[in-house]
Design a protein around this motif. Sequence first.
Motif, short mmCIF file in Angstrom:
data_model
loop_
_atom_site.label_atom_id
_atom_site.label_comp_id
_atom_site.label_asym_id
_atom_site.label_seq_id
_atom_site.Cartn_x
_atom_site.Cartn_y
_atom_site.Cartn_z
N MET A 1 0.81 -1.18 0.00
CA MET A 1 0.00 0.00 0.00
C MET A 1 0.87 1.26 0.00
SD MET A 1 -3.06 0.86 -0.08
CE MET A 1 -4.41 1.75 0.51
N GLU A 2 1.94 1.21 0.79
CA GLU A 2 2.82 2.37 0.85
C GLU A 2 3.44 2.68 -0.50
OE1 GLU A 2 6.83 3.81 3.14
OE2 GLU A 2 5.46 2.49 4.20
N ASN A 3 3.77 1.63 -1.28
CA ASN A 3 4.33 1.85 -2.61
C ASN A 3 3.36 2.59 -3.51
OD1 ASN A 3 6.73 0.64 -1.94
ND2 ASN A 3 6.19 -1.34 -2.78
N LEU A 4 2.07 2.24 -3.42
CA LEU A 4 1.06 2.93 -4.23
C LEU A 4 0.96 4.40 -3.83
CD1 LEU A 4 -1.79 0.27 -4.33
CD2 LEU A 4 -0.24 0.91 -6.19
N LEU A 5 1.04 4.67 -2.54
CA LEU A 5 1.01 6.05 -2.09
C LEU A 5 2.23 6.83 -2.57
CD1 LEU A 5 -0.27 5.50 1.56
CD2 LEU A 5 -1.57 6.38 -0.39
N THR A 6 3.37 6.18 -2.58
CA THR A 6 4.59 6.81 -3.07
C THR A 6 4.48 7.12 -4.56
OG1 THR A 6 5.92 5.69 -1.40
CG2 THR A 6 7.09 6.58 -3.30
N VAL A 7 3.96 6.18 -5.32
CA VAL A 7 3.78 6.39 -6.76
C VAL A 7 2.82 7.56 -7.00
CG1 VAL A 7 2.86 5.40 -8.89
CG2 VAL A 7 4.37 4.05 -7.44
N ALA A 8 1.73 7.59 -6.26
CA ALA A 8 0.76 8.67 -6.41
C ALA A 8 1.40 10.02 -6.08
CB ALA A 8 -0.45 8.42 -5.52
N ALA A 9 2.19 10.06 -5.02
CA ALA A 9 2.86 11.30 -4.64
C ALA A 9 3.88 11.71 -5.70
CB ALA A 9 3.53 11.14 -3.28
N LEU A 10 4.58 10.75 -6.27
CA LEU A 10 5.53 11.05 -7.35
C LEU A 10 4.81 11.65 -8.55
CD1 LEU A 10 7.85 7.92 -7.26
CD2 LEU A 10 8.56 10.27 -6.89
N GLU A 11 3.67 11.08 -8.90
CA GLU A 11 2.91 11.57 -10.04
C GLU A 11 2.39 12.98 -9.80
OE1 GLU A 11 0.00 8.51 -10.73
OE2 GLU A 11 1.41 7.32 -11.92
N LYS A 12 2.05 13.29 -8.54
CA LYS A 12 1.56 14.63 -8.21
C LYS A 12 2.70 15.63 -8.06
CE LYS A 12 -1.24 14.77 -4.75
NZ LYS A 12 -2.12 14.56 -3.59
N GLY A 13 3.91 15.13 -7.97
CA GLY A 13 5.06 16.02 -7.81
C GLY A 13 5.27 16.49 -6.39
N THR A 14 4.74 15.75 -5.41
CA THR A 14 4.86 16.16 -4.02
C THR A 14 5.94 15.41 -3.26
OG1 THR A 14 3.12 14.60 -3.40
CG2 THR A 14 2.43 16.85 -3.88
N VAL A 15 6.73 14.61 -3.95
CA VAL A 15 7.82 13.87 -3.32
C VAL A 15 9.14 14.51 -3.73
CG1 VAL A 15 9.03 11.67 -3.23
CG2 VAL A 15 6.55 11.71 -3.25
N THR A 16 9.97 14.73 -2.74
CA THR A 16 11.30 15.26 -3.02
C THR A 16 12.26 14.09 -3.16
OG1 THR A 16 10.83 17.22 -1.72
CG2 THR A 16 13.15 16.73 -2.17
N ILE A 17 12.97 14.06 -4.27
CA ILE A 17 13.95 13.01 -4.52
C ILE A 17 15.33 13.64 -4.44
CG2 ILE A 17 14.86 11.41 -6.23
CD1 ILE A 17 12.00 11.01 -7.21
N THR A 18 16.19 13.00 -3.68
CA THR A 18 17.57 13.45 -3.54
C THR A 18 18.46 12.45 -4.26
OG1 THR A 18 16.98 14.34 -1.36
CG2 THR A 18 19.33 14.17 -1.89
N PRO A 19 18.77 12.71 -5.54
CA PRO A 19 19.56 11.74 -6.29
C PRO A 19 21.02 11.69 -5.84
CG PRO A 19 19.09 13.66 -7.65
CD PRO A 19 18.41 13.87 -6.34
N VAL A 20 21.51 10.48 -5.70
CA VAL A 20 22.92 10.25 -5.36
C VAL A 20 23.41 9.07 -6.18
CG1 VAL A 20 22.77 11.13 -3.00
CG2 VAL A 20 22.33 8.74 -3.44
N THR A 21 24.71 8.97 -6.32
CA THR A 21 25.31 7.82 -6.98
C THR A 21 25.35 6.67 -5.98
OG1 THR A 21 26.63 9.23 -8.40
CG2 THR A 21 27.37 6.96 -8.17
#
Length: 67
Positions: A1-21
């Motif tokens: 369920m949490e994965n679905l919420l994360t995907v939804a938040a990503l699609e809405k642009g409300t998740v901050t991603i901190t890219p690293v190598t």
Amino acid sequence: MENLLTVAALEKGTVTITPVTVDLIELIKHLVVVVQPLAIERQISLQYEEPKDFAAVATGDQYRVYQ
């Protein structure tokens, strides 16, 4: 369920991603340590041999890559 919420938040642009190598070899070693007790409990042989002179990296979110 949490994965679905994360995907939804990503699609809405409300998740901050901190890219690293990410060192994929280190990630795999970490996963083997985490999964090993479960493998032993289920009588599954889990083996990992680190490749020699091989580097594997990817870009991922520093807070989610180990989830």
